[in-house]
Design an enzyme around this catalytic site. Structure first.
Site, PDB file in Angstrom:
ATOM      1  N   THR A   1       0.898  -1.129   0.000  1.00 40.55           N
ATOM      2  CA  THR A   1       0.000   0.000   0.000  1.00 40.55           C
ATOM      3  C   THR A   1       0.939   1.180   0.000  1.00 40.55           C
ATOM      4  O   THR A   1       2.099   1.026   0.338  1.00 40.55           O
ATOM      5  CB  THR A   1      -0.830  -0.039   1.309  1.00 40.55           C
ATOM      6  OG1 THR A   1      -1.805  -1.059   1.218  1.00 40.55           O
ATOM      7  CG2 THR A   1      -1.530   1.258   1.626  1.00 40.55           C
TER       8      THR A   1
ATOM      9  N   ARG B   1     -13.396  -7.690  -2.526  1.00 41.51           N
ATOM     10  CA  ARG B   1     -12.670  -7.713  -1.241  1.00 41.51           C
ATOM     11  C   ARG B   1     -12.152  -6.301  -0.927  1.00 41.51           C
ATOM     12  O   ARG B   1     -11.566  -5.631  -1.765  1.00 41.51           O
ATOM     13  CB  ARG B   1     -11.517  -8.708  -1.328  1.00 41.51           C
ATOM     14  CG  ARG B   1     -10.655  -8.776  -0.061  1.00 41.51           C
ATOM     15  CD  ARG B   1      -9.471  -7.829  -0.114  1.00 41.51           C
ATOM     16  NE  ARG B   1      -8.606  -7.947   1.045  1.00 41.51           N
ATOM     17  CZ  ARG B   1      -7.635  -7.079   1.332  1.00 41.51           C
ATOM     18  NH1 ARG B   1      -7.407  -6.059   0.540  1.00 41.51           N
ATOM     19  NH2 ARG B   1      -6.904  -7.230   2.406  1.00 41.51           N
ATOM     20  N   VAL B   2     -12.373  -5.852   0.281  1.00 42.24           N
ATOM     21  CA  VAL B   2     -11.874  -4.547   0.709  1.00 42.24           C
ATOM     22  C   VAL B   2     -11.069  -4.751   1.986  1.00 42.24           C
ATOM     23  O   VAL B   2     -11.521  -5.434   2.909  1.00 42.24           O
ATOM     24  CB  VAL B   2     -13.035  -3.560   0.969  1.00 42.24           C
ATOM     25  CG1 VAL B   2     -12.499  -2.223   1.467  1.00 42.24           C
ATOM     26  CG2 VAL B   2     -13.856  -3.346  -0.304  1.00 42.24           C
ATOM     27  N   GLY B   3      -9.876  -4.163   2.026  1.00 43.64           N
ATOM     28  CA  GLY B   3      -9.026  -4.265   3.209  1.00 43.64           C
ATOM     29  C   GLY B   3      -9.143  -3.034   4.087  1.00 43.64           C
ATOM     30  O   GLY B   3     -10.170  -2.352   4.108  1.00 43.64           O
ATOM     31  N   ASP B   4      -8.082  -2.741   4.795  1.00 45.37           N
ATOM     32  CA  ASP B   4      -8.090  -1.649   5.779  1.00 45.37           C
ATOM     33  C   ASP B   4      -7.891  -0.271   5.167  1.00 45.37           C
ATOM     34  O   ASP B   4      -8.206   0.742   5.804  1.00 45.37           O
ATOM     35  CB  ASP B   4      -6.971  -1.880   6.812  1.00 45.37           C
ATOM     36  CG  ASP B   4      -5.592  -1.909   6.137  1.00 45.37           C
ATOM     37  OD1 ASP B   4      -5.461  -2.537   5.065  1.00 45.37           O
ATOM     38  OD2 ASP B   4      -4.661  -1.296   6.677  1.00 45.37           O
TER      39      ASP B   4
ATOM     40  N   THR C   1       0.068  -0.395   6.423  1.00 41.65           N
ATOM     41  CA  THR C   1       0.200  -1.318   5.287  1.00 41.65           C
ATOM     42  C   THR C   1       0.348  -2.727   5.825  1.00 41.65           C
ATOM     43  O   THR C   1       1.039  -2.945   6.803  1.00 41.65           O
ATOM     44  CB  THR C   1       1.413  -0.970   4.407  1.00 41.65           C
ATOM     45  OG1 THR C   1       1.662  -2.070   3.509  1.00 41.65           O
ATOM     46  CG2 THR C   1       2.664  -0.700   5.209  1.00 41.65           C
ATOM     47  N   GLY C   2      -0.309  -3.663   5.196  1.00 42.80           N
ATOM     48  CA  GLY C   2      -0.199  -5.055   5.641  1.00 42.80           C
ATOM     49  C   GLY C   2      -1.489  -5.795   5.357  1.00 42.80           C
ATOM     50  O   GLY C   2      -2.303  -5.350   4.550  1.00 42.80           O
TER      51      GLY C   2
ATOM     52  N   GLY D   1      -4.862  -6.419   5.366  1.00 46.06           N
ATOM     53  CA  GLY D   1      -5.929  -5.504   5.729  1.00 46.06           C
ATOM     54  C   GLY D   1      -6.926  -6.068   6.721  1.00 46.06           C
ATOM     55  O   GLY D   1      -7.415  -5.354   7.598  1.00 46.06           O
TER      56      GLY D   1
HETATM   57  N1  ASP Z   1      -3.431  -3.144   3.476  1.00 46.01           N
HETATM   58  C1  ASP Z   1      -3.641  -3.493   2.110  1.00 46.01           C
HETATM   59  C2  ASP Z   1      -4.910  -4.290   1.993  1.00 46.01           C
HETATM   60  O1  ASP Z   1      -5.124  -5.178   2.787  1.00 46.01           O
HETATM   61  C3  ASP Z   1      -2.538  -4.276   1.472  1.00 46.01           C
HETATM   62  C4  ASP Z   1      -1.156  -3.990   1.948  1.00 46.01           C
HETATM   63  O2  ASP Z   1      -0.868  -2.955   2.530  1.00 46.01           O
HETATM   64  O3  ASP Z   1      -0.268  -4.840   1.715  1.00 46.01           O
HETATM   65  O4  ASP Z   1      -5.654  -4.061   1.083  1.00 46.01           O
END
Ligand code: ASP
Length: 296
Positions: free
Chosen positions: A165, A193-196, A216-217, A219
């Site tokens: 991200t 799909r929706v993350g954080d 970032t990570g 989500g």
């Molecule tokens: N946080 C982002 C998501 O889950 C992906 C990422 O930062 O690696 O969509």
């Protein structure tokens, strides 16, 4: 009020041959935002400019360089929070907007906080934003030499390839703090799909007098732990930026085996960053620095 700005280009397993491109991209984005702050510009303008620079750099999984869904198209998420008003603007699942953070900024000016897909794109049309063909993202993804195809990535943060991200946090001369994030999400994700990243309190958070965070990570884990808000709660309890970052990322791993990282600025203008993944690219500027410090 001391100025501060920090950006990240995503956490995960960055291959050594991509270190320089990731550091250079973060440094360029930080410089862009820093020039704005040093000229007396607002944290909002600086953060938007830094995130646009990261979205336009195909090195990163956001905007043009976004990863693709399982069925081979891009669904982009972005969010921004203005610590002065505690206003939020976010979009999820947009497919035809080159810079989703610019659309998130338009949402910030509405009573809504989060618009999805076609509804978000209707707002973009109403505001006169340019649209790109969805193939723009597919072509960029396929052209990138270090980019595996979707099936080879299996959605794991530890898998080599693009992931992550982008994000930015800034503190301006007025003491205003703004945080933002933008992503293509997780490679090979199912449609919808929706993350954080577009979720305030999870992927980003800003509050004047407290601090600002961009994450970032994985989500899903960041949503479950409300990571960005949790990091600001550590600041409210008196932790400095780096201690808050370390504490929250350690807890993310310990409590739910979540993987990722964050960047943070506290109300005194101290920056922090932490990750529990092999790497996370970042760059920051503080005080009277004229050029950013960048790292992995
Ligand atoms: N946080 C982002 C998501 O889950 C992906 C990422 O930062 O690696 O969509």
């Amino acid at each position: 009020m001391p100025l501060a700005l920090i950006v990240h280009g995503g956490a995960g397993a960055i291959a050594p041959h991509r270190f320089e491109a990731a550091k250079a991209g973060c440094a360029a984005a930080a410089s862009t935002g820093w020039e704005i702050l040093r000229r007396g510009g607002s944290a909002l303008e600086a953060v938007i400019a830094a995130v646009v620079a990261l979205e336009d750099d195909p090195t990163f999984n956001a905007g043009t360089g976004a990863v693709l869904t399982k069925d081979g198209h891009a669904e982009l998420d972005a969010g921004i929070m203005d610590g002065a008003t505690m206003g939020v603007g976010a979009v999820a699942g947009v497919q035809r907007i080159k810079n989703p953070i610019l659309l998130a900024r338009h949402v910030l000016a509405t009573p809504q906080v989060l618009l999805l897909g076609e509804g978000a794109e209707e707002l973009a049309a109403a505001r006169g934003m340019p649209f790109v063909d969805p193939q723009h993202f597919v072509n960029a993804y396929r052209r990138a030499p270090s980019q595996p195809m979707p099936d080879e990535q299996a959605g794991s943060l530890r898998a080599e390839g693009k992931h992550g991200t982008v994000g930015a946090v800034a503190l301006d001369a007025e003491g205003h703090i703004v945080a933002a994030a933008s992503t293509g999400g997780v490679a090979n994700k199912p449609r919808g799909r929706v993350g954080d990243t577009p979720i305030a309190g999870a992927g980003f958070y800003a509050e004047d007098g407290v601090g600002g965070v961009s994450c970032t990570g994985q989500g899903e884990a960041f949503i479950r732990m409300a990571v960005a808000r949790r990091a600001c709660e550590a600041l409210e309890r008196g932790a400095e930026a780096q201690a808050a970052a370390d504490d929250v990322i350690a807890r993310l791993g310990a409590r739910i085996q979540g993987e990722g990282g964050l960047i943070i600025i506290d109300a005194a203008g101290r920056v922090g960053f932490a990750r529990n993944t092999p790497a996370m690219s970042y760059a920051y500027c503080l005080g009277d620095m004229t050029a950013p410090i960048a790292g992995i």
